[in-house]
Design a protein around this motif. Structure first.
Motif, PDB file in Angstrom:
ATOM      1  N   UNK A 190      -5.378   6.238   1.184  1.00 15.26           N
ATOM      2  CA  UNK A 190      -4.722   5.124   0.500  1.00 15.26           C
ATOM      3  C   UNK A 190      -4.834   5.336  -0.999  1.00 15.26           C
ATOM      4  N   UNK A 191      -3.685   5.421  -1.674  1.00 19.30           N
ATOM      5  CA  UNK A 191      -3.688   5.649  -3.118  1.00 19.30           C
ATOM      6  C   UNK A 191      -3.216   4.421  -3.901  1.00 19.30           C
ATOM      7  N   UNK A 192      -2.648   3.421  -3.201  1.00 18.35           N
ATOM      8  CA  UNK A 192      -2.343   2.113  -3.790  1.00 18.35           C
ATOM      9  C   UNK A 192      -2.780   1.042  -2.807  1.00 18.35           C
ATOM     10  N   UNK A 193      -3.353  -0.067  -3.340  1.00 18.01           N
ATOM     11  CA  UNK A 193      -3.841  -1.112  -2.449  1.00 18.01           C
ATOM     12  C   UNK A 193      -2.702  -2.028  -1.999  1.00 18.01           C
ATOM     13  N   UNK A 194      -3.045  -3.078  -1.231  1.00 20.68           N
ATOM     14  CA  UNK A 194      -2.033  -3.946  -0.633  1.00 20.68           C
ATOM     15  C   UNK A 194      -1.215  -4.707  -1.670  1.00 20.68           C
ATOM     16  N   UNK A 195      -1.734  -4.805  -2.890  1.00 21.56           N
ATOM     17  CA  UNK A 195      -0.999  -5.470  -3.970  1.00 21.56           C
ATOM     18  C   UNK A 195      -0.215  -4.485  -4.832  1.00 21.56           C
ATOM     19  N   UNK A 220       0.831  -1.211   0.000  1.00 26.76           N
ATOM     20  CA  UNK A 220       0.000   0.000   0.000  1.00 26.76           C
ATOM     21  C   UNK A 220       0.860   1.254   0.000  1.00 26.76           C
ATOM     22  N   UNK A 221       0.312   2.317  -0.549  1.00 23.27           N
ATOM     23  CA  UNK A 221       0.919   3.654  -0.458  1.00 23.27           C
ATOM     24  C   UNK A 221      -0.153   4.599   0.067  1.00 23.27           C
ATOM     25  N   UNK A 222       0.224   5.407   1.070  1.00 24.28           N
ATOM     26  CA  UNK A 222      -0.708   6.364   1.656  1.00 24.28           C
ATOM     27  C   UNK A 222      -0.186   7.783   1.443  1.00 24.28           C
ATOM     28  N   UNK A 223      -1.125   8.691   1.221  1.00 22.85           N
ATOM     29  CA  UNK A 223      -0.800  10.117   1.132  1.00 22.85           C
ATOM     30  C   UNK A 223      -1.233  10.786   2.434  1.00 22.85           C
ATOM     31  N   UNK A 224      -0.335  11.511   3.044  1.00 18.05           N
ATOM     32  CA  UNK A 224      -0.618  12.228   4.285  1.00 18.05           C
ATOM     33  C   UNK A 224      -0.710  13.720   3.999  1.00 18.05           C
ATOM     34  N   UNK A 225      -1.809  14.349   4.416  1.00 13.20           N
ATOM     35  CA  UNK A 225      -1.988  15.798   4.262  1.00 13.20           C
ATOM     36  C   UNK A 225      -2.069  16.408   5.655  1.00 13.20           C
ATOM     37  N   UNK A 226      -1.114  17.308   5.950  1.00 19.24           N
ATOM     38  CA  UNK A 226      -0.974  17.876   7.292  1.00 19.24           C
ATOM     39  C   UNK A 226      -1.127  19.387   7.220  1.00 19.24           C
ATOM     40  N   UNK A 227      -2.163  19.912   7.839  1.00 20.85           N
ATOM     41  CA  UNK A 227      -2.375  21.360   7.861  1.00 20.85           C
ATOM     42  C   UNK A 227      -1.804  21.927   9.161  1.00 20.85           C
ATOM     43  N   UNK A 228      -0.768  22.756   9.022  1.00 18.91           N
ATOM     44  CA  UNK A 228      -0.128  23.399  10.169  1.00 18.91           C
ATOM     45  C   UNK A 228      -0.608  24.848  10.245  1.00 18.91           C
TER      46      UNK A 228
END
Length: 237
Positions: A154-159, A129-137
């Motif tokens: 999640x932008x890509x699944x476990x495969x 998997x690939x995850x995108x993190x968006x952090x508002x400071x």
């Protein structure tokens, strides 16, 4: 009675003209600077096997292909969870100053994934998997900058397959700071199996098994033919 008039000596000091100069008053100016930090985390889970020193990568928003990622590896000697098959992985602290923001607030993007180390841990099926993190400071106008909104998607699944943008759903991130809600951070799950995973060497293994079955069948057929030929020869005599 007038004590005199102020006189600037050009060095930031003022003296009172017509006084004996025995009193000096000094003011100090400290520039106002807001600072804050945020630490990315992920959860590692193993099904059916032991926790290993798995590694993870974190990339900045301008590096979605992980060309220059930060790496964090599970420290097996320092458990972070009661369950030995679950670990929390911390990346390095991210620091922010007022100059990093735009009008007092800005959203920063990161990408996180697990390194596929199947060549080292061959009996584990890795979570790709690939995850995108968006952090508002946001500047709190009291000298601090805090994360006012954090989501992960999640932008890509476990495969390792890309998820269509229309099917991507941001999830509120909670590292446990908000005790009114369950902890919620990206989770990567590896599955242990005594057989090789269905990729890589598994294809080779299946090929060998199929080949062995064919050879066994051929040997049995040849044995039957030989016996049949032998019997036929006896009848001819």
């Amino acid at each position: 009675k007038s004590l005199g008039t102020l006189h600037d000596d050009g060095q930031g000091y003022y003296s009172i003209v017509n006084s004996n100069g025995s009193k000096t008053f000094t003011n100090t100016y400290t520039p106002y600077t807001s600072r804050g930090s945020w630490t990315p985390q992920v959860t590692k889970k193993v099904d059916g096997g032991e926790m290993k020193a798995f590694s993870f990568e974190l990339a900045n928003g301008d590096d979605p292909n992980f060309n220059k990622p930060e790496t964090a590896t599970i420290d097996l000697a320092n458990p972070t969870d009661e369950n030995g098959n679950v670990r929390t992985v911390n990346f390095g602290q991210k620091d922010y100053v007022l100059g990093n923001l735009e009008n007092g607030s800005k959203t920063f993007t990161y990408y996180v994934r697990e390194k596929n180390e199947s060549s080292i841990f061959s009996h584990y099926k890795f979570d790709q998997s690939v995850y995108k993190l968006d952090v508002t400071m946001t500047d709190q106008k009291n000298g601090t900058i805090t994360a006012t909104k954090v989501t992960y998607t999640q932008i890509k699944d476990a495969d390792g397959n890309a998820i269509d943008e229309g099917k991507q759903t941001p999830v509120d991130y909670n590292d446990g700071s908000d005790t009114t809600k369950p902890k919620s951070i990206p989770t990567f799950t590896n599955t242990y199996s005594t057989s090789l995973p269905l990729s890589g060497m598994s294809g080779v293994t299946l090929t060998y098994l199929a080949g062995a079955a064919v050879l066994c069948a051929a040997a049995a057929w040849m044995h039957i033919r030989r016996k049949a030929n032998a019997k036929g020869g006896e009848r001819r005599e």
